[in-house]
Write a protein that holds these residues in place. Structure first.
Motif, PDB file in Angstrom:
ATOM      1  N   VAL A  40      93.485  39.728  64.941  1.00 30.86           N
ATOM      2  CA  VAL A  40      94.321  40.859  65.366  1.00 30.86           C
ATOM      3  C   VAL A  40      93.547  41.765  66.313  1.00 30.86           C
ATOM      4  CG1 VAL A  40      95.547  42.920  64.571  1.00 30.86           C
ATOM      5  CG2 VAL A  40      95.781  40.776  63.311  1.00 30.86           C
ATOM      6  N   VAL A  41      92.280  42.010  66.013  1.00 26.93           N
ATOM      7  CA  VAL A  41      91.440  42.847  66.885  1.00 26.93           C
ATOM      8  C   VAL A  41      91.263  42.175  68.243  1.00 26.93           C
ATOM      9  CG1 VAL A  41      89.128  43.808  67.211  1.00 26.93           C
ATOM     10  CG2 VAL A  41      90.258  44.013  64.986  1.00 26.93           C
ATOM     11  N   MET A  42      90.989  40.888  68.251  1.00 30.48           N
ATOM     12  CA  MET A  42      90.811  40.172  69.526  1.00 30.48           C
ATOM     13  C   MET A  42      92.094  40.196  70.361  1.00 30.48           C
ATOM     14  SD  MET A  42      88.291  36.955  68.619  1.00 30.48           S
ATOM     15  CE  MET A  42      89.553  36.094  67.741  1.00 30.48           C
ATOM     16  N   ARG A  43      93.241  40.042  69.717  1.00 32.41           N
ATOM     17  CA  ARG A  43      94.506  40.086  70.445  1.00 32.41           C
ATOM     18  C   ARG A  43      94.748  41.487  71.016  1.00 32.41           C
ATOM     19  NH1 ARG A  43      99.289  37.521  67.223  1.00 32.41           N
ATOM     20  NH2 ARG A  43     100.211  37.690  69.280  1.00 32.41           N
ATOM     21  N   ALA A  44      94.387  42.510  70.262  1.00 31.81           N
ATOM     22  CA  ALA A  44      94.532  43.884  70.754  1.00 31.81           C
ATOM     23  C   ALA A  44      93.617  44.118  71.951  1.00 31.81           C
ATOM     24  CB  ALA A  44      94.241  44.877  69.634  1.00 31.81           C
ATOM     25  N   TRP A  45      92.390  43.603  71.879  1.00 35.52           N
ATOM     26  CA  TRP A  45      91.473  43.725  73.025  1.00 35.52           C
ATOM     27  C   TRP A  45      92.050  43.030  74.254  1.00 35.52           C
ATOM     28  CZ3 TRP A  45      88.012  46.921  74.466  1.00 35.52           C
ATOM     29  CH2 TRP A  45      87.178  47.561  73.545  1.00 35.52           C
ATOM     30  N   GLN A  46      92.660  41.876  74.056  1.00 32.77           N
ATOM     31  CA  GLN A  46      93.242  41.150  75.191  1.00 32.77           C
ATOM     32  C   GLN A  46      94.377  41.945  75.819  1.00 32.77           C
ATOM     33  OE1 GLN A  46      92.028  38.340  76.691  1.00 32.77           O
ATOM     34  NE2 GLN A  46      93.455  39.029  78.248  1.00 32.77           N
ATOM     35  N   ARG A  47      95.237  42.556  74.985  1.00 35.13           N
ATOM     36  CA  ARG A  47      96.298  43.419  75.524  1.00 35.13           C
ATOM     37  C   ARG A  47      95.704  44.569  76.322  1.00 35.13           C
ATOM     38  NH1 ARG A  47      98.175  43.260  70.434  1.00 35.13           N
ATOM     39  NH2 ARG A  47      97.855  45.485  70.065  1.00 35.13           N
ATOM     40  N   GLN A  48      94.633  45.158  75.789  1.00 37.68           N
ATOM     41  CA  GLN A  48      93.992  46.297  76.448  1.00 37.68           C
ATOM     42  C   GLN A  48      93.378  45.882  77.781  1.00 37.68           C
ATOM     43  OE1 GLN A  48      94.272  49.379  75.503  1.00 37.68           O
ATOM     44  NE2 GLN A  48      92.956  50.238  77.073  1.00 37.68           N
ATOM     45  N   VAL A  49      92.702  44.749  77.802  1.00 38.20           N
ATOM     46  CA  VAL A  49      92.079  44.254  79.038  1.00 38.20           C
ATOM     47  C   VAL A  49      93.133  43.951  80.082  1.00 38.20           C
ATOM     48  CG1 VAL A  49      90.797  42.303  80.007  1.00 38.20           C
ATOM     49  CG2 VAL A  49      89.995  43.392  77.930  1.00 38.20           C
TER      50      VAL A  49
END
Length: 56
Positions: A40-49
């Motif tokens: 979930v954290v990695m997916r959130a980082w991808q959205r942010q990037v």
């Protein structure tokens, strides 16, 4: 119940990219999360990037 290392995975999964998400992600200790919470954290980082790369 599952231990997500103080990460509210429900809120993080739904969070829109932007300054608030950036602050939330910056405060997460990646060493304290594993399994589903880490995904979930990695997916959130991808959205942010993705959001940041589209800003002019």
């Amino acid at each position: 119940m599952f231990d997500h290392g103080d990460v509210d995975v429900s809120a993080l999964a739904e969070a829109a990219p932007g300054p608030e998400l950036a602050a939330t992600l910056a405060a997460i200790d990646l060493n304290a999360v594993n399994g589903y919470a880490r995904v979930v954290v990695m997916r959130a980082w991808q959205r942010q990037v993705s959001w940041a790369s589209c800003q002019s």
